[in-house]
Design a protein around this motif. Sequence first.
Motif, short mmCIF file in Angstrom:
data_model
loop_
_atom_site.label_atom_id
_atom_site.label_comp_id
_atom_site.label_asym_id
_atom_site.label_seq_id
_atom_site.Cartn_x
_atom_site.Cartn_y
_atom_site.Cartn_z
N THR A 34 0.83 -1.29 0.02
CA THR A 34 0.09 0.10 -0.03
C THR A 34 1.00 1.24 -0.09
N MET A 35 0.12 2.36 -0.08
CA MET A 35 1.11 3.56 -0.01
C MET A 35 1.81 3.78 1.28
N VAL A 36 1.46 3.00 2.40
CA VAL A 36 2.12 3.18 3.68
C VAL A 36 3.58 2.52 3.34
N ASP A 37 3.91 1.82 2.48
CA ASP A 37 5.17 1.13 2.09
C ASP A 37 6.27 2.25 1.68
N ALA A 38 5.64 3.56 1.28
CA ALA A 38 6.42 4.67 0.94
C ALA A 38 6.36 5.52 2.07
N MET A 39 5.18 5.89 2.60
CA MET A 39 4.93 6.82 3.56
C MET A 39 6.08 6.59 4.85
N ALA A 40 5.77 5.39 5.31
CA ALA A 40 6.70 5.09 6.48
C ALA A 40 8.09 5.07 6.45
N PRO A 41 8.89 4.58 5.15
CA PRO A 41 10.24 5.10 5.09
C PRO A 41 10.95 6.25 5.12
N ALA A 42 9.68 7.14 4.54
CA ALA A 42 9.99 8.55 4.29
C ALA A 42 9.89 9.01 5.89
#
Length: 209
Positions: free
Chosen positions: A133-141
């Motif tokens: 999901t988009m969380v896979d990019a949000m969380a690392p950022a």
Amino acid sequence: MTDTGDTDRLSGPEARAWLLAFADRISRGADDLTDLDRRAGDGDFGWNIDTSLGRARSALQDIDAVHPAEVFRTVSDTFLASGGTSGPLFGLWFGRVAHGPEAPWTVADMATVFDTATAAVQRLGGAQIGQKTMVDAMAPAVQALAGSAQPGWREALGEAAEAASAGADSTGGMVARKGRASYLGERAADVVDPGALSIAWFFASAADV
């Protein structure tokens, strides 16, 4: 963190330029996002986010943004008024970011607001890292911002962009556990999640300011 002056803080005009650059990036890549969503979803993601950011572009032209919170609040409103499953999620995310200080933001401020916003999206959608999901990019950022030793927002967002991009790329090898792609299982495992890719483009767009 040492305060090195306002040149290291994200101002309202800079935040507006960042969001406008993001709108440009989405406009150029809307067909690619739609193709990804067609392979793993219902095929309307690119159109929905491009339409929402088109409205945001018009709204941003009408405000004299003094601080970033006002910019993100304006963009949140346009997403909340849009359709699809992505609109409310982006609206919530940008809306929580808009809870930041009504002043230019330090790197620490950005880390806090994006952490709060990502946690809100995770609560709403129940998504965790590794579920495509988009969380896979949000969380690392968020992790990159929180751990950044950079005093300036440009450099810190550059680190966040690299982390978000790596997170988005990783979704290309995942079996979805949330959203419409979860219905396809292994058949969509090689498809990059368009929401995560959009988040990566969002952070990368700061370099165009």
